[in-house]
Design a protein around this motif. Structure first.
Motif, PDB file in Angstrom:
ATOM      1  N   TRP A 157       0.824  -1.216   0.000  1.00 34.30           N
ATOM      2  CA  TRP A 157       0.000   0.000   0.000  1.00 34.30           C
ATOM      3  C   TRP A 157       0.855   1.261   0.000  1.00 34.30           C
ATOM      4  N   ALA A 158       1.958   1.231   0.727  1.00 39.53           N
ATOM      5  CA  ALA A 158       2.825   2.410   0.835  1.00 39.53           C
ATOM      6  C   ALA A 158       3.489   2.767  -0.496  1.00 39.53           C
ATOM      7  N   GLU A 159       3.483   1.849  -1.463  1.00 39.65           N
ATOM      8  CA  GLU A 159       4.088   2.149  -2.762  1.00 39.65           C
ATOM      9  C   GLU A 159       3.205   3.059  -3.621  1.00 39.65           C
ATOM     10  N   PHE A 160       1.929   3.175  -3.274  1.00 37.84           N
ATOM     11  CA  PHE A 160       1.075   4.132  -3.969  1.00 37.84           C
ATOM     12  C   PHE A 160       1.420   5.534  -3.468  1.00 37.84           C
ATOM     13  N   PRO A 161       1.430   6.534  -4.340  1.00 34.81           N
ATOM     14  CA  PRO A 161       1.680   7.899  -3.862  1.00 34.81           C
ATOM     15  C   PRO A 161       0.633   8.299  -2.815  1.00 34.81           C
ATOM     16  N   GLU A 162       1.058   9.158  -1.908  1.00 38.68           N
ATOM     17  CA  GLU A 162       0.153   9.580  -0.829  1.00 38.68           C
ATOM     18  C   GLU A 162      -1.161  10.127  -1.363  1.00 38.68           C
ATOM     19  N   SER A 163      -1.106  10.934  -2.411  1.00 41.32           N
ATOM     20  CA  SER A 163      -2.339  11.512  -2.953  1.00 41.32           C
ATOM     21  C   SER A 163      -3.270  10.426  -3.485  1.00 41.32           C
ATOM     22  N   ALA A 164      -2.729   9.363  -4.070  1.00 36.93           N
ATOM     23  CA  ALA A 164      -3.560   8.266  -4.571  1.00 36.93           C
ATOM     24  C   ALA A 164      -4.194   7.501  -3.404  1.00 36.93           C
ATOM     25  N   ARG A 165      -3.415   7.274  -2.338  1.00 39.39           N
ATOM     26  CA  ARG A 165      -3.969   6.600  -1.156  1.00 39.39           C
ATOM     27  C   ARG A 165      -5.070   7.445  -0.519  1.00 39.39           C
ATOM     28  N   THR A 166      -4.845   8.757  -0.466  1.00 40.48           N
ATOM     29  CA  THR A 166      -5.839   9.654   0.133  1.00 40.48           C
ATOM     30  C   THR A 166      -7.158   9.605  -0.643  1.00 40.48           C
ATOM     31  N   THR A 167      -7.077   9.562  -1.956  1.00 42.50           N
ATOM     32  CA  THR A 167      -8.276   9.496  -2.793  1.00 42.50           C
ATOM     33  C   THR A 167      -9.108   8.256  -2.479  1.00 42.50           C
ATOM     34  N   ALA A 168      -8.436   7.156  -2.152  1.00 46.73           N
ATOM     35  CA  ALA A 168      -9.129   5.897  -1.870  1.00 46.73           C
ATOM     36  C   ALA A 168      -9.469   5.728  -0.391  1.00 46.73           C
ATOM     37  N   THR A 169      -9.280   6.799   0.398  1.00 49.52           N
ATOM     38  CA  THR A 169      -9.477   6.706   1.846  1.00 49.52           C
ATOM     39  C   THR A 169     -10.372   7.841   2.367  1.00 49.52           C
ATOM     40  N   PRO A 170     -11.624   7.902   1.925  1.00 50.84           N
ATOM     41  CA  PRO A 170     -12.491   8.954   2.465  1.00 50.84           C
ATOM     42  C   PRO A 170     -12.831   8.675   3.933  1.00 50.84           C
TER      43      PRO A 170
END
Length: 167
Positions: free
Chosen positions: A21-34
């Motif tokens: 999961w940490a390999e995804f950029p922070e902004s991409a993780r944030t988008t998938a984490t409302p």
């Protein structure tokens, strides 16, 4: 989607190191984490980059791009590099009226402080000062640099010295 109650909470699953999961950029993780709950994986992670042809820059004695370049620097270099008689254009921008155009425009809008949607996510917000400023600057690039705006080189186009591109 998350508020519908019809999504699976993947928060614990993404903690497994095998998921990476940490390999995804922070902004991409944030988008998938409302609301702090992971509800999916980013389908597309798209990056913009400036590609440039050193041979053309050298031939026109234009300094290579740096991290300090502004959009004015970019536009000035594109203008110097453009030679329509030789079918050489200093920049190109996708205007295909597809999602590709959108993916290029959104980061430019965000850079100006604009938004796609209102804070509550219920109304379009790109029809704003930031949106018009960014959109009109794209038009100025086209007409002041005589840049190529095709999604693919036109027949006989030999070279493009720089392009804002993705994927």
């Amino acid at each position: 989607m998350q508020e519908s109650g019809k999504t699976l909470d993947l928060t614990e699953k993404v903690k497994d190191p095998a998921v990476k999961w940490a390999e995804f950029p922070e902004s991409a993780r944030t988008t998938a984490t409302p609301n702090g709950q992971v509800i999916g994986f980013p389908a597309i992670v798209d990056n913009l980059a400036l590609l440039y042809n050193k041979t053309l820059f050298d031939a026109k004695q234009v300094p290579y791009p740096t991290d300090e370049w502004t959009w004015d620097d970019f536009r000035a270099a594109a203008k110097k590099l453009t030679d329509p008689a030789e079918k050489i254009y200093g920049t190109a921008y996708s205007v295909s009226a597809s999602e590709d155009t959108t993916w290029h425009f959104w980061p430019l809008l965000w850079q100006r402080g604009g938004s796609i949607l209102s804070q509550d996510g219920k109304q379009a917000a790109f029809n704003s000062q930031a949106g018009w400023t960014r959109w009109s600057s794209c038009g100025r690039w086209r007409w002041t640099t005589r840049a190529s705006t095709s999604t693919r080189p036109t027949s006989g186009t030999r070279r493009c010295s720089g392009t804002a591109g993705s994927r």
